[in-house]
Motif scaffolding. Structure first.
Motif, short mmCIF file in Angstrom:
data_model
loop_
_atom_site.label_atom_id
_atom_site.label_comp_id
_atom_site.label_asym_id
_atom_site.label_seq_id
_atom_site.Cartn_x
_atom_site.Cartn_y
_atom_site.Cartn_z
N MET A 279 29.87 76.73 9.97
CA MET A 279 30.81 75.78 10.49
C MET A 279 30.51 74.44 9.81
SD MET A 279 31.39 74.50 14.41
CE MET A 279 31.59 76.16 14.97
N VAL A 280 31.55 73.73 9.43
CA VAL A 280 31.40 72.45 8.76
C VAL A 280 32.21 71.40 9.51
CG1 VAL A 280 31.78 71.18 6.61
CG2 VAL A 280 31.08 73.56 6.53
N THR A 281 31.68 70.19 9.62
CA THR A 281 32.41 69.08 10.20
C THR A 281 32.23 67.86 9.30
OG1 THR A 281 32.86 67.88 12.25
CG2 THR A 281 30.55 68.21 11.69
N PHE A 282 33.13 66.93 9.42
CA PHE A 282 33.10 65.73 8.59
C PHE A 282 33.12 64.49 9.48
CE2 PHE A 282 35.18 69.10 6.25
CZ PHE A 282 34.43 69.12 5.09
N ILE A 283 32.38 63.47 9.09
CA ILE A 283 32.30 62.22 9.85
C ILE A 283 32.74 61.08 8.95
CG2 ILE A 283 30.75 60.60 11.00
CD1 ILE A 283 29.05 63.02 11.80
N ASP A 284 33.68 60.29 9.45
CA ASP A 284 34.13 59.09 8.76
C ASP A 284 33.33 57.92 9.32
OD1 ASP A 284 35.41 56.88 7.69
OD2 ASP A 284 37.43 57.68 8.05
N ARG A 285 32.39 57.42 8.56
CA ARG A 285 31.50 56.35 9.04
C ARG A 285 32.26 55.09 9.46
NH1 ARG A 285 28.39 58.26 4.42
NH2 ARG A 285 26.51 59.27 5.18
N ARG A 286 33.47 54.90 8.93
CA ARG A 286 34.25 53.71 9.30
C ARG A 286 34.82 53.83 10.70
NH1 ARG A 286 38.49 54.13 4.78
NH2 ARG A 286 38.17 56.26 5.47
N LYS A 287 34.86 55.05 11.25
CA LYS A 287 35.53 55.26 12.54
C LYS A 287 34.59 55.64 13.68
CE LYS A 287 39.86 56.13 10.46
NZ LYS A 287 41.17 56.63 10.63
N VAL A 288 33.31 55.78 13.40
CA VAL A 288 32.36 56.11 14.47
C VAL A 288 31.30 55.03 14.57
CG1 VAL A 288 32.68 58.61 14.29
CG2 VAL A 288 30.90 57.51 12.96
N GLN A 289 30.70 54.95 15.74
CA GLN A 289 29.70 53.92 15.98
C GLN A 289 28.35 54.32 15.37
OE1 GLN A 289 29.36 52.86 20.06
NE2 GLN A 289 27.84 51.30 19.70
N LEU A 290 27.72 53.35 14.79
CA LEU A 290 26.40 53.49 14.20
C LEU A 290 25.36 53.60 15.32
CD1 LEU A 290 24.27 52.94 11.89
CD2 LEU A 290 24.68 50.54 12.34
N THR A 291 24.35 54.45 15.12
CA THR A 291 23.24 54.58 16.06
C THR A 291 21.95 54.27 15.31
OG1 THR A 291 24.39 56.37 17.19
CG2 THR A 291 22.06 56.18 17.61
N ARG B 234 24.57 76.30 10.42
CA ARG B 234 24.39 77.64 9.88
C ARG B 234 24.67 78.69 10.94
NH1 ARG B 234 18.82 77.98 8.35
NH2 ARG B 234 18.46 76.05 9.42
N PRO B 235 25.22 79.85 10.57
CA PRO B 235 25.60 80.88 11.54
C PRO B 235 24.46 81.33 12.46
CG PRO B 235 26.49 81.42 9.40
CD PRO B 235 25.60 80.22 9.21
N GLU B 236 23.25 81.42 11.93
CA GLU B 236 22.13 81.88 12.76
C GLU B 236 21.75 80.88 13.85
OE1 GLU B 236 20.31 80.26 8.91
OE2 GLU B 236 22.01 81.52 9.41
N LEU B 237 22.24 79.64 13.74
CA LEU B 237 21.96 78.62 14.76
C LEU B 237 23.08 78.50 15.79
CD1 LEU B 237 20.42 75.82 12.53
CD2 LEU B 237 19.23 77.51 13.93
N MET B 238 24.20 79.20 15.57
CA MET B 238 25.32 79.13 16.51
C MET B 238 25.01 79.92 17.77
SD MET B 238 28.62 79.55 14.09
CE MET B 238 28.81 78.60 12.62
N GLN B 239 25.43 79.38 18.89
CA GLN B 239 25.24 80.04 20.18
C GLN B 239 26.34 81.08 20.38
OE1 GLN B 239 22.65 79.52 22.32
NE2 GLN B 239 21.85 78.26 20.67
#
Length: 58
Positions: free
Chosen positions: A1-13, A46-51
């Motif tokens: 599974m892949v996801t993408f994060i737009d740093r301009r639209k999320v808060q910095l931690t 990674r697939p082996e880490l998916m619940q």
């Protein structure tokens, strides 16, 4: 599974005095794999880490 994060639209931690984006995703098992041409941060799980899906009993 892949996801993408737009740093301009999320808060910095701040984690250990370091600027971090996607910390919640990383805590849940995703790992940083690079950047897209458009500058989005790419994370994968990674697939082996998916619940298993409890709804289907697998």
């Amino acid at each position: 599974m892949v996801t993408f994060i737009d740093r301009r639209k999320v808060q910095l931690t701040m984690v250990h005095s370091k600027q971090t984006w996607g910390n919640t995703w990383i805590k849940s098992g995703f790992e940083y794999v690079g950047e897209t041409k458009g500058g989005l941060m790419a994370l994968r799980l990674r697939p082996e880490l998916m619940q298993p899906d409890a709804a289907y009993g697998t």
